[in-house]
Every structure is written in structure tokens, then in C-alpha cells.
Write a protein that holds these residues in place. Structure first.
Motif, PDB file in Angstrom:
ATOM      1  N   MET A   1       0.416  -1.383  -0.386  1.00 17.24           N
ATOM      2  CA  MET A   1       0.171  -0.216  -0.244  1.00 17.24           C
ATOM      3  C   MET A   1       1.087   0.845  -0.368  1.00 17.24           C
ATOM      4  N   PRO A   2      -0.185   2.105  -1.128  1.00 17.71           N
ATOM      5  CA  PRO A   2       1.593   3.586  -0.551  1.00 17.71           C
ATOM      6  C   PRO A   2       1.041   4.288   0.402  1.00 17.71           C
ATOM      7  N   ALA A   3       2.216   4.612   0.802  1.00 13.87           N
ATOM      8  CA  ALA A   3       2.801   5.196   2.388  1.00 13.87           C
ATOM      9  C   ALA A   3       3.222   6.228   1.776  1.00 13.87           C
ATOM     10  N   LEU A   4       2.951   7.693   3.152  1.00 13.99           N
ATOM     11  CA  LEU A   4       4.208   8.843   3.291  1.00 13.99           C
ATOM     12  C   LEU A   4       4.193   8.392   5.086  1.00 13.99           C
ATOM     13  N   ALA A   5       5.545   9.416   5.195  1.00 15.87           N
ATOM     14  CA  ALA A   5       6.079   9.695   6.241  1.00 15.87           C
ATOM     15  C   ALA A   5       6.510  10.624   6.696  1.00 15.87           C
ATOM     16  N   THR A   6       6.369  11.301   7.891  1.00 12.99           N
ATOM     17  CA  THR A   6       7.323  12.989   8.202  1.00 12.99           C
ATOM     18  C   THR A   6       8.339  12.562   9.340  1.00 12.99           C
ATOM     19  N   VAL A   7       9.255  13.114   8.707  1.00 11.98           N
ATOM     20  CA  VAL A   7      10.869  13.064  10.173  1.00 11.98           C
ATOM     21  C   VAL A   7      11.674  13.985  10.327  1.00 11.98           C
ATOM     22  N   PRO A   8      11.249  14.728  10.950  1.00  8.12           N
ATOM     23  CA  PRO A   8      12.227  15.946  11.578  1.00  8.12           C
ATOM     24  C   PRO A   8      13.831  15.835  11.368  1.00  8.12           C
ATOM     25  N   THR A   9      14.281  16.831  10.590  1.00  9.59           N
ATOM     26  CA  THR A   9      15.263  16.872  10.138  1.00  9.59           C
ATOM     27  C   THR A   9      15.628  18.157  10.968  1.00  9.59           C
ATOM     28  N   PRO A  10      17.216  18.061  11.079  1.00  5.91           N
ATOM     29  CA  PRO A  10      17.408  19.896  10.937  1.00  5.91           C
ATOM     30  C   PRO A  10      17.380  21.105  10.138  1.00  5.91           C
ATOM     31  N   LEU A  11      17.701  20.724   8.779  1.00  7.77           N
ATOM     32  CA  LEU A  11      17.108  21.310   7.518  1.00  7.77           C
ATOM     33  C   LEU A  11      14.975  21.620   7.628  1.00  7.77           C
ATOM     34  N   GLY A  12      14.152  21.123   8.819  1.00  9.90           N
ATOM     35  CA  GLY A  12      13.140  21.280   8.270  1.00  9.90           C
ATOM     36  C   GLY A  12      12.360  19.532   8.078  1.00  9.90           C
ATOM     37  N   PRO A  13      10.864  19.563   8.559  1.00  9.42           N
ATOM     38  CA  PRO A  13      10.411  17.951   8.737  1.00  9.42           C
ATOM     39  C   PRO A  13      10.693  17.860   6.814  1.00  9.42           C
ATOM     40  N   PHE A  14      11.387  16.488   6.619  1.00  9.67           N
ATOM     41  CA  PHE A  14      10.997  15.864   5.641  1.00  9.67           C
ATOM     42  C   PHE A  14       9.718  14.723   5.468  1.00  9.67           C
ATOM     43  N   THR A  15       9.785  15.013   4.493  1.00 13.40           N
ATOM     44  CA  THR A  15       7.937  14.018   3.766  1.00 13.40           C
ATOM     45  C   THR A  15       8.723  13.330   2.939  1.00 13.40           C
ATOM     46  N   ALA A  16       8.379  11.897   2.510  1.00  8.63           N
ATOM     47  CA  ALA A  16       9.185  10.769   1.728  1.00  8.63           C
ATOM     48  C   ALA A  16       7.225   9.758   1.420  1.00  8.63           C
ATOM     49  N   LEU A  17       7.205  10.299   0.279  1.00  6.47           N
ATOM     50  CA  LEU A  17       5.833   8.969   0.121  1.00  6.47           C
ATOM     51  C   LEU A  17       6.212   7.689  -0.855  1.00  6.47           C
ATOM     52  N   VAL A  18       6.277   6.589  -0.533  1.00  3.16           N
ATOM     53  CA  VAL A  18       6.686   5.493  -1.272  1.00  3.16           C
ATOM     54  C   VAL A  18       5.467   4.995  -2.298  1.00  3.16           C
TER      55      VAL A  18
ATOM     56  N   VAL B   1       4.252  13.684  -8.612  1.00  2.00           N
ATOM     57  CA  VAL B   1       4.285  12.424  -9.163  1.00  2.00           C
ATOM     58  C   VAL B   1       3.402  12.320  -9.935  1.00  2.00           C
ATOM     59  N   HIS B   2       3.590  11.716 -11.946  1.00  2.00           N
ATOM     60  CA  HIS B   2       3.597  11.768 -12.362  1.00  2.00           C
ATOM     61  C   HIS B   2       1.924  10.828 -12.521  1.00  2.00           C
ATOM     62  N   ALA B   3       1.381  11.324 -13.230  1.00  2.00           N
ATOM     63  CA  ALA B   3      -0.034  10.371 -13.409  1.00  2.00           C
ATOM     64  C   ALA B   3      -0.228   9.249 -13.053  1.00  2.00           C
ATOM     65  N   GLU B   4       1.082   8.883 -13.905  1.00  5.58           N
ATOM     66  CA  GLU B   4       1.137   6.628 -13.829  1.00  5.58           C
ATOM     67  C   GLU B   4       1.179   6.303 -12.741  1.00  5.58           C
ATOM     68  N   LEU B   5       1.708   7.699 -11.880  1.00  4.14           N
ATOM     69  CA  LEU B   5       2.169   6.773 -10.913  1.00  4.14           C
ATOM     70  C   LEU B   5       1.413   7.625  -9.768  1.00  4.14           C
ATOM     71  N   ARG B   6       0.384   7.669  -9.754  1.00  4.91           N
ATOM     72  CA  ARG B   6       0.069   9.334  -8.167  1.00  4.91           C
ATOM     73  C   ARG B   6      -1.261   7.958  -7.823  1.00  4.91           C
ATOM     74  N   PRO B   7      -1.044   7.780  -5.964  1.00  7.30           N
ATOM     75  CA  PRO B   7      -1.544   7.130  -4.744  1.00  7.30           C
ATOM     76  C   PRO B   7      -2.643   8.409  -5.292  1.00  7.30           C
ATOM     77  N   THR B   8      -4.020   7.691  -5.063  1.00  7.38           N
ATOM     78  CA  THR B   8      -5.369   8.505  -4.758  1.00  7.38           C
ATOM     79  C   THR B   8      -4.611   8.525  -2.621  1.00  7.38           C
ATOM     80  N   ASP B   9      -4.652   8.016  -1.993  1.00  2.39           N
ATOM     81  CA  ASP B   9      -4.525   7.973  -0.369  1.00  2.39           C
ATOM     82  C   ASP B   9      -4.105   6.759  -0.023  1.00  2.39           C
ATOM     83  N   PRO B  10      -2.614   7.603  -0.168  1.00  3.97           N
ATOM     84  CA  PRO B  10      -1.910   6.794   1.052  1.00  3.97           C
ATOM     85  C   PRO B  10      -1.729   6.735   2.073  1.00  3.97           C
TER      86      PRO B  10
END
Length: 175
Positions: A1-18, A40-49
Motif C-alpha cells: 500500500m502506498p504510504a508517506l512519513a514525515t521525519v524531523p531533520t535539522p533542515l526542516g520536516p522531510f516527507t517521503a511518499l513511497v 508524482v506522474h499521473a500514472e504513478l500517483r496514489p489516491t490515498d497513501p
């Protein structure tokens, strides 16, 4: 299932979508999931990660990078769609070492497009997977920063951070 998470970093919050296989679709110094989804390219874009606290190797790579180890980020799979020239630039960009910035022209030449500095610039603009495809390592001829989706101040800080790692590595090796 597509997912995302945000990590606090010294440069600000960093979010990744997989995607459902763990490949990075988009990432950046933001906590705005909608902004990342739009990249994200339309062909790869998840609807509700799903929002998660941790994305395993992706989260570990983000943390390692900010702790001074860029290696894990280079090993994380990335999935982006574009034409052959942009794809070649993105692949070559993943091989640019931390602390050794290149120019758009040099990057294009290394990817097989010797007069393609504009192709390289466009590939960086359309790169959704920053950090994992480190477009911050590309400068204009002459050393000017050029642009950066996450801000020129952050690009400058990233380049300085990576340069400091090279200095630290040289000191440790006795050079």
C-alpha cells in the motif's frame, strides 16, 4: 500500500511518499502531503497513501543522510516516469558523490547528452524524489546555485553540509 512519513531533520520536516513496493515516488523538505502528491506522474500517483511513522529503509536513509552518511539514500529505489533523456539524467544524478557538485553541462555530458545542459536543468526541475535523486548537487557553470524547489538557502546548506563531510573524511584518513 502506498504510504508517506514525515521525519524531523535539522533542515526542516522531510516527507517521503513511497509506492506499494517501497520505491520513493516523491520526497522533500515539507510536511505537505498534497504538495508531494502533485509532483508524482499521473500514472504513478496514489489516491490515498497511508500516513505512517516510519517507512523502513527510506526513513533510515533520510536519518542517515542528515547524520552525515549519504550512502543509504543512494541505494533506495526510486520510481519516476519521463522520457529517455530525463531518465538518463536522473540515473546519472544518483551517481554524483556527496560533496562533489557538478554543473548542468557536466551532468548532461556524463548522461550521454553533451550539449544538453537545458535537458539537465529541466530534469532537475521535474525531479520529484529529492535527496534520493540529489538535484541539489547541480550548479550552474561558474558555480552559481541555480534553482531548487526547496529553496536556495536549503540548497546552500545541503552543499555546505556535504562539503563538511568530505573535510571530515579527509581528516580521518590523514590527508
Amino acid at each position: 500500500m502506498p504510504a508517506l512519513a514525515t521525519v524531523p531533520t535539522p533542515l526542516g520536516p522531510f516527507t517521503a511518499l513511497v509506492d506499494d513496493e517501497g520505491a520513493v515516488l516523491a520526497s522533500g523538505w515539507t510536511d505537505d502531503a498534497g504538495a508531494l502528491l502533485a509532483l508524482v506522474h499521473a500514472e504513478l500517483r496514489p489516491t490515498d497513501p497511508a500516513r505512517r511513522e516510519d517507512l523502513g529503509e527510506v526513513t533510515a536513509a533520510v536519518t542517515a543522510f542528515h547524520d552525515g552518511d549519504p550512502g543509504p539514500a543512494a541505494a533506495v529505489p526510486v520510481r519516476q516516469i519521463s522520457g529517455p533523456a530525463t531518465t538518463a539524467i536522473w540515473e546519472r544524478l544518483r551517481a554524483v558523490p556527496a560533496g562533489e557538485p557538478t554543473t548542468y553541462g557536466e551532468l548532461a555530458d556524463a548522461a550521454g547528452y553533451p550539449k544538453g545542459h537545458r535537458i539537465a536543468a529541466r530534469a532537475c526541475v521535474h525531479n520529484a524524489a529529492t535527496l534520493f535523486v540529489p538535484c541539489h548537487r547541480v550548479l550552474r557553470r561558474g558555480g552559481a546555485l541555480g534553482g531548487y524547489r526547496w529553496g536556495l538557502e536549503r540548497k546552500e546548506r545541503l552543499l555546505a553540509l556535504e562539503a563538511s563531510w568530505r573535510v571530515d573524511d579527509a581528516a580521518l584518513s590523514g590527508v
